[in-house]
Design an enzyme around this catalytic site. Sequence first.
Site, PDB file in Angstrom:
ATOM      1  N   ASP A   1       5.242 -12.805   8.585  1.00  0.00           N
ATOM      2  CA  ASP A   1       6.026 -14.019   8.376  1.00  0.00           C
ATOM      3  C   ASP A   1       5.257 -15.241   8.860  1.00  0.00           C
ATOM      4  OD1 ASP A   1       8.590 -12.990   7.333  1.00  0.00           O
ATOM      5  OD2 ASP A   1       8.707 -11.978   9.262  1.00  0.00           O
TER       6      ASP A   1
ATOM      7  N   ASP B   1      -0.209 -10.803  11.403  1.00  0.00           N
ATOM      8  CA  ASP B   1       1.216 -11.052  11.365  1.00  0.00           C
ATOM      9  C   ASP B   1       1.605 -11.297   9.905  1.00  0.00           C
ATOM     10  OD1 ASP B   1       3.799 -11.567  12.532  1.00  0.00           O
ATOM     11  OD2 ASP B   1       3.440 -13.692  12.150  1.00  0.00           O
TER      12      ASP B   1
END
Length: 351
Positions: free
Chosen positions: A32, A30
């Site tokens: 963010d 991922d």
Amino acid sequence: MTGIGQGRHRIRPSGSAVALSEAYDTALLDLDGVVYAGGQAIPYAVEALGTARAGGMHLAYVTNNALRTPQAVAEHLTELGVPAAAGDVITSAQAVARLIADELPPGSRVLLIGGEGLRVALRERGLVPVESADDDPAAVVQGYGGPELPWGRFAEASYAVARGLPWYASNTDLTIPGARGIGPGNGAAVEVVRIATGAEPKVAGKPLPPMHRETVLRTGAERPLVVGDRLDTDIEGAFNGGVDSLLVLTGVTDLARLLAAVPEHRPTYLSADLRGLLVAHPEVTDGAEGAFLCGGWTASVSGGALVVEGAGETLDPLDGARALCAAAWADAGAGACGLDAGKALGRLGLG
């Protein structure tokens, strides 16, 4: 890897005899809250990813944020010191565009509520983005459009959805981490349209199968490890896909939330940050009278509260957290832990 607690009823984090970057061929990262926040690299991320890559691990970046194109994301990563190409980036915009293209004829007009990443993804699938409910769209798609997305765009989506048009959402993350803190994500915007229309969108992003399908198709990973900061997207997505996961504590999830996690939100491994890719992870073992041991710490349940004990200045608080997870999850079984964890987290300095 020990394989402890694998499957639907995980009762403790797993251990790994070798570094995770050696045990898995591909990290599905991922962005963010894991690699960067608010446009800036998270501490240790650049160095850790560089070392993992140099050791032969393939790095792929899997994000629910549909705002930017894969090319733009790759350029940003490269600027931060994490070399990446557009093909290394998989977004929820790509996943939802494939979902729409599978269900609508080529050339269908789609009302776009979002940013450039979603626009490009639609066009790549032979769909035609339009701006108004009066442009004869065949469907509506909603993705994160950034903090400047005008309120009128939600009204435009509501007009079209209320007419009965199919409604799609790239993802439903309620929040998104930034440089100044946690802000509203695409899920918050989706709720606006849901409240206005009473309709339910088809969702593509993590943790749902369309995103996992898109990731597998684009990476070809054989031994993937999902790396994320969110229990309800990254970790649940790994659970739904039947693959292992590493939770890092650099984003929206804190230890209190982790201790209370339901089975589908329990990661395989736990780390403070991305340096967790580069090390072996200690095993959590059974102690006396229902206690759990890890790295010199002992965790148990007493009087409706979690208790952790350890001695020595060199103890790693994260090992204590791993033992606490085992105690909390075992007590909760297939449910969510409702134990008081405040004093235990304070004992570790991690509250």
